[in-house]
Each structure stands twice: as structure tokens, then as C-alpha cells.
Design an enzyme around this catalytic site. Structure first.
Site, PDB file in Angstrom:
ATOM      1  N   HIS A 165       9.423 -14.630  -2.187  1.00 58.43           N
ATOM      2  CA  HIS A 165       9.331 -14.340  -0.755  1.00 58.43           C
ATOM      3  C   HIS A 165      10.176 -15.304   0.074  1.00 58.43           C
ATOM      4  CE1 HIS A 165       5.711 -11.451  -0.491  1.00 58.43           C
ATOM      5  NE2 HIS A 165       6.287 -11.344  -1.681  1.00 58.43           N
ATOM      6  N   HIS A 170       6.348  -8.046 -11.623  1.00 60.09           N
ATOM      7  CA  HIS A 170       5.004  -7.522 -11.807  1.00 60.09           C
ATOM      8  C   HIS A 170       4.513  -7.650 -13.244  1.00 60.09           C
ATOM      9  CE1 HIS A 170       5.140  -4.915  -7.902  1.00 60.09           C
ATOM     10  NE2 HIS A 170       5.245  -6.213  -7.681  1.00 60.09           N
TER      11      HIS A 170
END
Length: 771
Positions: free
Chosen positions: A102, A290
Site C-alpha cells: 500500500h 493473496h
């Protein structure tokens, strides 16, 4: 008399029954004049804000730390847990990956802003975006390590390195790591993050309330999207990249939380492309990321406290306080989706893709009410709870995960990764390296023992210097040859300016080094006067060939150097014609790159507007004023307000309009470096009259006769209309201002020519002359 001077006699200066609001709580300039041109944005993050001091050398400080010990400290952190924020599955790795992702994922290719380069995740508004929920905990967990190594490792480097170590800790081989990110010391007030505004609150606390049926949204996406989702024209506003405010990429529940995988795939493709990723890199990043950790949605969003910027002092600088249970561990709330993608969330494997394609998935809801997906097969493998021993949970997928299966192009890539795990691992390693290093610019800026050897196209490679550079006598002779071509100073200046001025400090791309002005796509941009540019390049190539052939030994002049040197010669000639002798500094050592080493994404550096040359791209619609875009261009060139003013006024009289037009050419001696632009601009002998209701073009009419003497754009006249810029313009318009303008113009010209000279480091930003 005693009462009148009580404040000077030891009494409390805040006497009275009522104390006003704190400084900053009263209406500010932006409240009263929202359309004011914010020139002060050019002076962000001043040296005075840097607690390490004006002359702190980060490269030197980093070279002194024990890098392997630092990595070991990070490795040890991954396998630990603290009481105030326990690690999921006994490993902080997944949340460190998310923090690094992020931090870097704000990067956008349109203007190069965002990214991990300055550690902006520490400041508003990014530190309080709902998509960055609980990244503040990750940084706080890193604080003991930052404290130990101090100035030897920047926050921005540490956050990315922590993500790398986390991957390695869980069995993944990374592509490498390059340090060299220098921290900012205040919030970024210049970057445009979208039209929706920002109130520092969680989405559900927005004054207008959440979207019906979707508590995780603050505003509709329609403000930044044009057209209808099913129409031919449906586009995201430039330079934005995220699908809406407060997100890094897309809503994991689908656009507007609609749970539609196909629409989600469309958003994924658009936003990842805006962040410089192709389809394969996009799938690699999602599937790779993920493979680890879990998502958190144990508690409804409306029960969570304010983000860090709105949190009370007692929160110790942390946000999103959670009143449920312990407030952490199994009670954690981040994006509202709950669960893990794989049975072993702290191990690098291909289980994410295997599960995505092996099972059929059906929609369900998280405890927080968010849309997510579960396997239809009751016998599908389960995943251990991150905190409750012995508890097993259903696997989870997000709508944005199902999108990879439903979209034909993404599905093909997924199947390729499923068939070749080693290929997938390499693709993720490369994509992660690109994600976390994309905004660092050329590889020469990287530091440390883990910099990857391979030169990658997105790093804009330039060959290393392989010859002896020209000396003072060579430079004098070459300047004379350039002026003898008969091309004229404006043409030489134009080529050099076009070569250097596409630099943007946001991601350190562009600039004169490499001489990409000779190559596609830059040699065909309208703003660069391509017909004239071609003639200049042909003439300079002839001079280069003649000079290099005549040399004995290894001395050469590159085209990159010669283009800049010709521009310097043009500026000197233009100043002499105005009666001032000046030497423009020139530092040789640039090299010429090739078309093969020029990434296709250079097309994103094409100016959409360039106030220096009064250029506006004919196919671009603007949601802001031309002068605001001009200000943004000045910021990307690292200009101060005086530098911006001197450069703009000088280039105008040097006849640098892209189309040869006369707007802003306030002189009867075009091509001569006078202060005529500023003398006309500040004169009350003229009336500024808009040519039409759009007020984009103006006539400057003689106040006595009404005759139109000059024409101008908003980008010309702003230097006389804006209060701050006018003060600078008046300095140059004064009777003693001409010589000052010439010398200031030369200094800022040299600065722009040197912005991309990372090969000479400290010399890049100071005026140097070997002439």
C-alpha cells in the site's frame, strides 16, 4: 494603566470568559478563495522541516549500517507477537507485505506521483484512507527497529524492506531490494487525489452517509468517472489511478460494492494499468499477494473509531480504535472482509490459484456485512483461525479474486501460472520489484547489496559513461559550431528545453540524459516542434560526427550532451544580444540510450499542458484551470516561485511557444533575453481584455488608443495577476531587474538541465562551470 498592560505583567494573556479555537480552526484562505492559485505548494517540505539537518547525507548514513543485522532484526520481528497487536498465525509477515504494497501502490503513471519514495503513508491523507486501515499498527511494530538504526534507514526504505523480508520469511525468493528512498517531513499538499474531497473520517462517518447497502463506501465513484459503465465511453479522470477516493486500487467487493466480478475485472485492468502494470503483472501481484495472510472484517465499520488524523490524543497516534472484544486479534476490522485465501497463509505456494479454479464460489457476507465468496463444496479445505487454537474456517475469496477467473484474459494468465509454478514465482518476484521500486527512477539511485543486476525497461536504462568527456576548450569550440549552423538561438534553446523539461521529480523519469528526444515517442510530440527539432538534430549529429572523428584517444561528445550544450550556447547568445555577457554552466557526462531501452510508457510523459510553451493538448479536457496545471508542471521540475517566474518570462521572450505563436511574446526583439515580458506584464499602460467568455485568451490593449499591442494566455498573465507571483515579476520588471533576470534565468536553466544527473549526485543541484 496597569490593567491595560496585564499581559506584560505576568497575567495570563488568554484572559476572558471564552477562548477561541486553536490556530487553524478558523476559516482559512482556501475557505474564502477556493480557486486561489496555491503558489506556496512549490515550497513544500522545506529544509527547515528536516530534523536531520540541511546537509544530511542519507547515502553515507545508509552505508554505515549493518545491513545483514537489519534484515535479521526484521526476520525476528516476523516470527514474534506483542500483546497490544498480536500477529496473525504468529507471523507479522502478511501485514508487513500489505503495508509495503500500500505504500508503493499509490504510484500512478500519469504524473509519477505517489509510490513508496518518500514514505507518505505516514502522513495525511494517505495514513487515514480506509483502504490503509491498520497500516499504522505495522509501522508502530517497526518502530523499535527504526529506533535502533535511526537515520541509517529511512522510513520509506524500511517499509519496503520489511515487505521483502516478510516474503523471504515465508519461503519466497525476492528479485532484490534497492535502498535510496529519502523521507519527506510533512504531508503532501500538492498531489491531486480526486474530486471527492477528504474529511479524515471513516467512510460511514461521511456527512452524506454511506451508500445504501454498502457501508464501506464514502462517496460514489461517479465523480471521477465519466460516462456509463456499459457505454463505449467510460473513463477514469486523469491523472487519477484508484477507482475512487481512499482506495489503493479497487473496491474488493466490486464497483460500488456490487459483487460483480466482470465489472470488477474492468476496474482492475484500468487501475493497474494506471499504475504501470500490464495484465500479467496485475495477476501476478494479486495472486502472489493473496497467497499470504488474511482479510479482516470481524466488526461492522460503524463501530470503529476515527482514522489516525481524527483520533484523540489518548490513541497515541493510532487510529481505527475497535471497541469490540479485545479490539484486535480475532476482533480485528480492516476492510470488512473476513477470512483467508489459503490453508497455509504463511507459506509461499500456489494454493490461491489452485483453490480459485478448483472450486465453484458463491456469494456470502462477512460478519461486518461485506460481500465475499465461499466454496460451494462443503468438503473444500479449510484454513486455521489466525488466533483461536483448533478453530478451522472456510476459505474466502473477494469479488476482485473471482474477477481473475471470470475475465478471459486474466483467466488465461492464471492458467499459465497454475501450469508453471516457477514461472509464476518469477513473475511475482519481478512484479513486486517493479511495484516497490517503480517511482525510484534510474537504477543509479539504488543503494545496497541486493540491487538486482538486470537492467529492466521500466528503469529507463542509460549506458554507463565509456569515454573521456570534453574539456573547456572543446566546449567553447562546440558552442561556436552550434551557433554557426544558422539555426538561430530559439531553435537550439527549444531542442534543449524539450530534451530536459519532460523530467518529473515525482518518479525521477525524463530529462536530457539519454537523449530520448531523438527517439519515439518524444521526437514526434507536437509540443517539441518536431519539424524544427529534426533540423536541429540533423545539424548536431553532423557536428558530433565531425568532432568525434577528429579526436585521438577516447574523448567524445554524446548527443545528449551536445543537445544541452547547444541550448546553453543559444542562451548565452540571447543574453549577449541583450547586452549582458554570461556563461551558462555545462557539466558533460550524459550518454545516449537506444530505442530498445526506451519503455513504451514514456508516452505518459507527453505534456497535456505546458505553460512554458503555451501548449494545450487538443484532445484533453480539463477540470481545472490552465495556470493550475502550469503550477503542477513547475512543481514536478522542483522549481521555487522565483525560479518558475524567471524561467517562464525568459522562455517567452526567447520565442519558445510551441507553435511559433505570439501569445506572451511581449517584446519587439524575440529571441533576445530581455526583461521585456515583465515590463509589459506589470505596466498599467495596457488593459487586459478577454477575447471571449471562456477567458482563456486575452488582448493587451493600449489604454490610450485601444489598439491591441499583444495577446496572451492565462499562463502568461498569471505572473502579473497572482499576488505572490506578481511580487517576483516586479523584481524583474524594475529598472535594475534585467541583469538579475538573466543571471537567475541562467541558474534555473542549469538546474533543469541537471535534474536527471543522478550520476553526479551532489553536483546536480548547484551551478557548476568548467568553461
Amino acid at each position: 494603566m496597569k490593567d491595560e498592560h496585564a499581559a506584560t505583567q505576568g497575567a495570563c494573556p488568554f484572559r476572558g470568559t471564552r477562548i477561541g479555537g486553536a490556530v487553524g480552526s478558523e476559516p482559512q484562505l482556501d475557505h474564502w478563495w477556493p480557486n486561489r492559485l496555491k503558489v506556496e505548494l512549490l515550497h513544500q517540505d522545506p529544509a527547515e522541516a528536516n530534523a536531520l539537518g540541511h546537509h544530511f547525507d542519507y547515502e553515507e548514513a545508509f552505508s554505515k549500517i549493518d545491513y545483514e543485522a537489519l534484515k535479521q532484526d526484521l526476520f525476528d520481528l516476523m516470527n514474534s507477537s506483542v500483546e497490544w497487536w498480536p500477529s496473525d498465525y504468529g507471523n507479522y509477515g502478511p501485514q508487513m507485505i500489505r503495508m509495503a504494497w500500500h505504500s508503493a501502490g499509490t504510484y500512478r503513471i500519469a504524473d509519477g506521483r505517489g509510490g513508496a519514495g518518500q514514505g507518505m503513508q505516514r502522513f495525511a491523507p494517505i495514513n487515514s484512507w480506509w483502504d490503509n486501515g491498520n497500516t499504522d499498527k505495522s509501522r508502530r511494530l517497526l518502530w523499535p527497529i527504526k529506533q535502533k538504526y535511526g537515520a541509517g534507514i529511512s522510513w520509506s526504505d524500511l517499509m519496503v524492506l520489511a515487505g521483502n523480508v516478510a516474503l523471504e520469511n515465508m519461503g519466497f525468493k525476492t528479485f532484490g531490494f534497492g535502498a535510496g528512498r529519502v523521507d519527506a517531513w510533512e504531508a503532501d499538499r500538492a498531489t491531486y487525489w480526486g474530486p471527492e474531497g477528504w474529511n479524515g473520517k471513516r467512510p460511514n462517518e461521511a456527512p452524506s452517509g454511506p451508500l445504501e447497502g454498502h457501508p464501506n463506501q464514502m462517496v460514489t465513484r461517479d465523480l471521477r468517472w465519466e460516462g456509463e459503465p456499459d457505454a463505449d465511453h467510460y473513463d477514469l479522470e486523469n491523472p487519477l489511478a484508484a477507482s475512487h477516493q481512499s482506495l489503493i486500487y479497487v473496491d474488493p467487493e466490486g464497483p460500488r460494492g456490487n459483487g460483480d466480478p466482470i465489472e470488477s475485472a474492468r476496474d482492475i485492468r484500468e487501475t493497474f494499468a494506471r499504475m504501470a502494470m500490464n495484465d500479467e503483472e496485475t495477476v501476478a501481484l494479486i495472486a502472489g499477494g493473496h497467497a499470504f495472510g488474511k482479510s479482516h472484517g470481524a466488526v461492522p465499520a460503524d463501530k470503529i473509531g476515527p482514522a489516525p488524523e481524527g483520533a484523540p490524543i489518548k490513541a497515541m497516534g493510532l487510529g481505527w480504535q475497535n471497541p469490540e472484544g479485545t479490539g484486535f486479534a480475532q476482533y480485528t476490522m480492516t476492510n470488512g472482509i473476513e477470512g483467508s485465501w489459503t490453508p497455509e497463509p504463511t507459506k509461499w505456494d500456489n494454493a490461491y490459484l489452485e483453490n480459485l479454479f478448483k472450486f465453484e464460489w458463491e456469494q456470502t457476507e462477512s460478519p461486518a456485512g461485506a460481500i465475499q465468496w465461499k466454496p460451494k463444496d462443503p468438503n473444500a479445505p479449510r484454513t486455521p483461525d489466525a488466533h483461536v487454537d483448533g478453530q478451522m474456517n472456510e476459505l474466502m475469496m473477494m469479488t476482485s479474486d473471482i474477477a481473475l477467473k471470470e475475465d478471459p484474459a486474466y483467466r488465461e494468465i492464471c492458467e499459465k501460472f497454475l501450469a508453471d509454478f516457477d514461472y509464476f514465482s518469477d513473475a511475482f518476484a519481478r512484479a513486486w520489484y517493479k511495484l516497490t521500486h517503480r517511482d525510484m527512477g534510474p537504477k543509479v539511485r539504488y543503494m545496497g547489496p541486493e540491487v538486482a543486476d538486470e537492467d529492466l525497461p521500466w528503469q529507463d536504462p542509460i549506458p554507463a559513461l565509456d569515454h573521456e568527456v570534453v574539456d573547456a576548450s572543446d566546449i567553447a569550440a562546440l558552442k561556436a559550431r552550434c551557433l554557426d549552423t544558422g539555426l538561430g538561438a530559439p531553435a537550439l534553446i527549444s531542442a534543449a528545453w524539450a530534451s530536459a523539461s519532460n523530467y518529473r521529480d515525482s518518479d525521477k523519469r525524463g530529462g536530457a540524459n539519454g537523449a530520448r528526444i531523438r527517439l519515439w515517442p518524444q521526437n514526434g510530440w507536437d509540443v517539441n516542434r518536431p519539424a524544427e527539432l529534426s533540423k536541429v538534430l540533423d545539424a548536431l549529429e553532423g557536428i558530433q560526427a565531425e568532432f568525434n572523428a577528429a579526436q585521438s584517444g577516447g574523448k567524445k561528445i554524446s548527443m545528449a550532451d551536445l543537445i544541452v550544450l547547444a541550448g546553453c550556447a543559444g542562451v548565452e547568445h540571447a543574453a549577449r544580444e541583450a547586452g549582458i555577457d554570461v556563461t551558462v554552466p555545462f557539466v558533460p557526462g550524459r550518454m545516449d540510450t537506444t530505442q530498445d531501452w526506451t519503455d513504451e510508457t514514456f508516452e505518459w510523459l507527453r505534456p497535456v499542458a505546458d505553460g512554458f510553451r503555451n501548449y494545450v493538448h487538443p484532445q484533453v479536457r480539463f477540470h481545472t484551470s490552465p495556470e493550475a496545471i502550469f503550477l503542477d508542471r513547475a512543481a514536478l521540475l522542483k522549481l521555487s516561485a522565483p525560479e518558475w517566474t524567471a524561467l517562464a518570462g525568459g522562455l517567452k521572450v526567447l520565442d519558445q511557444n510551441w507553435d511559433g505563436g505570439k501569445h506572451g511574446l511581449f517584446t519587439d526583439r524575440p529571441g533576445v533575453l530581455t526583461n521585456d515580458f515583465f515590463r509589459v506584464l506589470t505596466s498599467m499602460d495596457y488593459v487586459w481584455q478577454p477575447q471571449d467568455d471562456s477567458e482563456m485568451l486575452y488582448d493587451l490593449n493600449d489604454r490610450g488608443t485601444g489598439e491591441t499591442k499583444y495577446t496572451a494566455t492565462r499562463c502568461d498573465l498569471v505572473f502579473g495577476a497572482n499576488a505572490q507571483l506578481r511580487q517576483v515579476a516586479e523584481v524583474y520588471a524594475a529598472d535594475d531587474g534585467h541583469a538579475r533576470l538573466v543571471h537567475d534565468f541562467v541558474a534555473v536553466w542549469h538546474k533543469v538541465m541537471m535534474l536527471d544527473r543522478f550520476d553526479v549526485k551532489a553536483e546536480r543541484d548547484k551551478v557548476m562551470s568548467i568553461c
